[in-house]
Design a protein around this motif. Structure first.
Motif, PDB file in Angstrom:
ATOM      1  N   LYS A   3       0.847  -1.187   0.000  1.00 27.60           N
ATOM      2  CA  LYS A   3       0.000   0.000   0.000  1.00 27.60           C
ATOM      3  C   LYS A   3       0.887   1.244   0.000  1.00 27.60           C
ATOM      4  CE  LYS A   3      -3.727   2.277   2.579  1.00 27.60           C
ATOM      5  NZ  LYS A   3      -4.668   2.197   3.707  1.00 27.60           N
ATOM      6  N   GLU A  27      -4.258   1.421  -2.557  1.00 26.28           N
ATOM      7  CA  GLU A  27      -4.349   0.160  -1.827  1.00 26.28           C
ATOM      8  C   GLU A  27      -3.408  -0.893  -2.399  1.00 26.28           C
ATOM      9  OE1 GLU A  27      -6.014  -0.021   0.914  1.00 26.28           O
ATOM     10  OE2 GLU A  27      -6.917   1.971   0.686  1.00 26.28           O
ATOM     11  N   LYS A  29      -2.147  -3.960  -4.246  1.00 24.00           N
ATOM     12  CA  LYS A  29      -2.570  -4.654  -5.467  1.00 24.00           C
ATOM     13  C   LYS A  29      -3.527  -3.824  -6.328  1.00 24.00           C
ATOM     14  CE  LYS A  29      -2.068  -9.228  -3.302  1.00 24.00           C
ATOM     15  NZ  LYS A  29      -1.639  -8.697  -2.005  1.00 24.00           N
ATOM     16  N   GLU A  30      -3.573  -2.537  -6.091  1.00 25.87           N
ATOM     17  CA  GLU A  30      -4.457  -1.656  -6.858  1.00 25.87           C
ATOM     18  C   GLU A  30      -3.720  -1.064  -8.053  1.00 25.87           C
ATOM     19  OE1 GLU A  30      -7.936   1.210  -5.401  1.00 25.87           O
ATOM     20  OE2 GLU A  30      -5.975   1.984  -4.847  1.00 25.87           O
ATOM     21  N   CYS A  32      -3.572   2.157  -9.892  1.00 26.47           N
ATOM     22  CA  CYS A  32      -3.962   3.561  -9.734  1.00 26.47           C
ATOM     23  C   CYS A  32      -3.377   4.376 -10.873  1.00 26.47           C
ATOM     24  CB  CYS A  32      -3.476   4.099  -8.397  1.00 26.47           C
ATOM     25  SG  CYS A  32      -3.858   5.849  -8.124  1.00 26.47           S
ATOM     26  N   THR A 186       1.049  -3.707  -6.740  1.00 28.44           N
ATOM     27  CA  THR A 186       0.526  -2.354  -6.890  1.00 28.44           C
ATOM     28  C   THR A 186       1.182  -1.649  -8.075  1.00 28.44           C
ATOM     29  OG1 THR A 186       0.248  -2.269  -4.497  1.00 28.44           O
ATOM     30  CG2 THR A 186       0.147  -0.171  -5.681  1.00 28.44           C
ATOM     31  N   ASP A 202      -8.040   0.905 -11.695  1.00 29.65           N
ATOM     32  CA  ASP A 202      -9.018   0.551 -10.662  1.00 29.65           C
ATOM     33  C   ASP A 202      -9.447   1.828  -9.948  1.00 29.65           C
ATOM     34  OD1 ASP A 202      -8.614  -2.227 -11.136  1.00 29.65           O
ATOM     35  OD2 ASP A 202      -6.841  -2.188  -9.868  1.00 29.65           O
ATOM     36  N   LYS A 203      -8.483   2.746  -9.846  1.00 26.58           N
ATOM     37  CA  LYS A 203      -8.718   4.056  -9.245  1.00 26.58           C
ATOM     38  C   LYS A 203      -8.055   5.103 -10.126  1.00 26.58           C
ATOM     39  CE  LYS A 203      -8.143   4.678  -4.789  1.00 26.58           C
ATOM     40  NZ  LYS A 203      -7.371   4.602  -3.528  1.00 26.58           N
ATOM     41  N   LYS A 217     -13.320   5.639  -8.727  1.00 28.50           N
ATOM     42  CA  LYS A 217     -13.311   4.575  -9.720  1.00 28.50           C
ATOM     43  C   LYS A 217     -13.659   5.161 -11.094  1.00 28.50           C
ATOM     44  CE  LYS A 217     -14.816   0.980  -6.467  1.00 28.50           C
ATOM     45  NZ  LYS A 217     -15.884  -0.006  -6.150  1.00 28.50           N
TER      46      LYS A 217
END
Length: 357
Positions: A3, A27, A29-30, A32, A186, A202-203, A217
């Motif tokens: 993170k 986060e 594994k996100e 971004c 990530t 994802d974000k 999102k």
């Protein structure tokens, strides 16, 4: 855990503010995406996360640890640059192995990681070639491979596809997204391309002049833009913003009159003027589909632009330039009839430019 938390990051160069009070939680594994026009500060923010720039204010946490005073080489982050940054005199294998050799890993361990990465990226047959013998897409894969072998906590990518042609960009977008899922880590990805942001993230964090405009999102960015900048910046075609007046619960612009719902009246409050946002694709040709709650409007066409599968119809509502997007098979003469559904309207404050409802 990978993170990344940014708290109150600010940065200036020569007394010019580049980033102002940036706070983001990315986060574990996100994927971004940082998106914005050139000069908005997104690449500087990426370099601050990597440790290549030092923030004037604020804190950076990576995996729950304060990273401000950790050297770039010790942050366990891999950086993929826009220009690939490959060593021209080294083979593909040696380019990918280079960061591991710096760590003085054994030849056996290096070979294992390089071969695993080359298999993931489809580079097995190119391992003995030099970068000049590769296409742009292949060079980008090598740059990704060099990052993968490090097994980092976080991948940072600074407009990695901007040097590729349009067809290859689309292909590589899909490959990078699949790569992130397979590596299960990530990714923080910088781009100025709105389509890249909407299809990959994802974000999404939208920046303008060093400030965050919205973090959400992709679907929320599209359906509920936080302000007029986001509304007109994101999407293939900018949202139309039309000044409108409100009188006794009736919204008026051009020859359109709409009775506002009780909810809209409550949110809009005592405002007598608003900006109405309508996406080009929400103008529906009247003869094609009849929307039960829709409002019909007749317009004089200024111009028509064909864009392969779509046509953009340009006209005016009051004195505002407006664009409607229709299918390529739809034909108009000098005028057009559209239906618009009031439930598709977005309302923004005329002064603050912030979303009302």
């Amino acid at each position: 855990m990978s993170k990344v938390e940014l708290e109150g990051i600010s940065k200036s160069f020569d007394k010019k503010s580049i980033l102002s009070d940036i706070s983001i939680d990315i986060e574990d594994k996100e994927f971004c995406v940082l998106v914005g026009a050139s000069g908005c500060g997104k690449s500087t923010l990426l370099r601050i996360i990597a440790g290549l720039e030092t923030p004037d204010e604020g804190a950076i946490y990576i995996g729950g640890k304060l990273a401000n005073n950790i050297q770039p080489k010790d942050r366990n982050i891999a950086f993929v640059f826009q220009n690939y940054a490959l060593y021209p005199h080294l083979s593909v294998y040696d380019n990918m192995a280079f960061p591991l050799k710096i760590r003085k890993m054994s030849k056996k361990a290096i070979q294992k990681r390089v071969l695993e990465a080359s298999e993931i990226l489809g580079l097995d047959e190119f391992l003995k070639r030099k970068p000049k013998e590769l296409s742009g897409g292949q060079r980008q894969r090598v740059a990704l491979g060099r990052a993968i072998v490090r097994e980092p906590e976080v991948f940072l990518m600074d407009e990695p596809l901007s040097n590729l042609d349009a067809k290859l960009r689309i292909q590589m977008r899909s490959e990078i997204k699949k790569l992130q899922k397979s590596l299960n880590t990530t990714f923080i990805y910088v781009t100025h391309d709105q389509t890249e942001a909407l299809t990959m993230g994802d974000k999404i964090v939208i920046l303008n002049e060093g400030k965050i405009q919205q973090t959400a999102k992709p679907e929320d960015i599209f359906l509920r833009p936080a302000n007029t900048f986001v509304a007109t910046f994101m999407g293939n075609s900018p949202m139309n913003l039309i000044p409108a007046k409100i009188n006794d619960g009736i919204l008026c612009f051009d020859r359109v009159m709409v009775t506002l719902s009780d909810f809209s009246r409550q949110i809009i409050g005592s405002r007598k003027k608003v900006l109405v946002g309508i996406r080009p694709e929400n103008f529906c040709p009247y003869f094609e589909t009849i929307i039960p709650t829709g409002i019909r409007m007749h317009v004089d066409i200024d111009s028509i632009e064909s864009n392969g599968p779509d046509k953009e119809i340009h006209f005016k509502l009051d004195d505002t330039e407006v664009v409607a997007k229709v299918g390529a098979k739809v034909n108009f003469g000098k005028t057009a009839d559209f239906t618009i559904d009031p439930s598709d309207f977005h309302f923004f404050d005329t002064v603050t430019k912030e979303r009302i409802v």
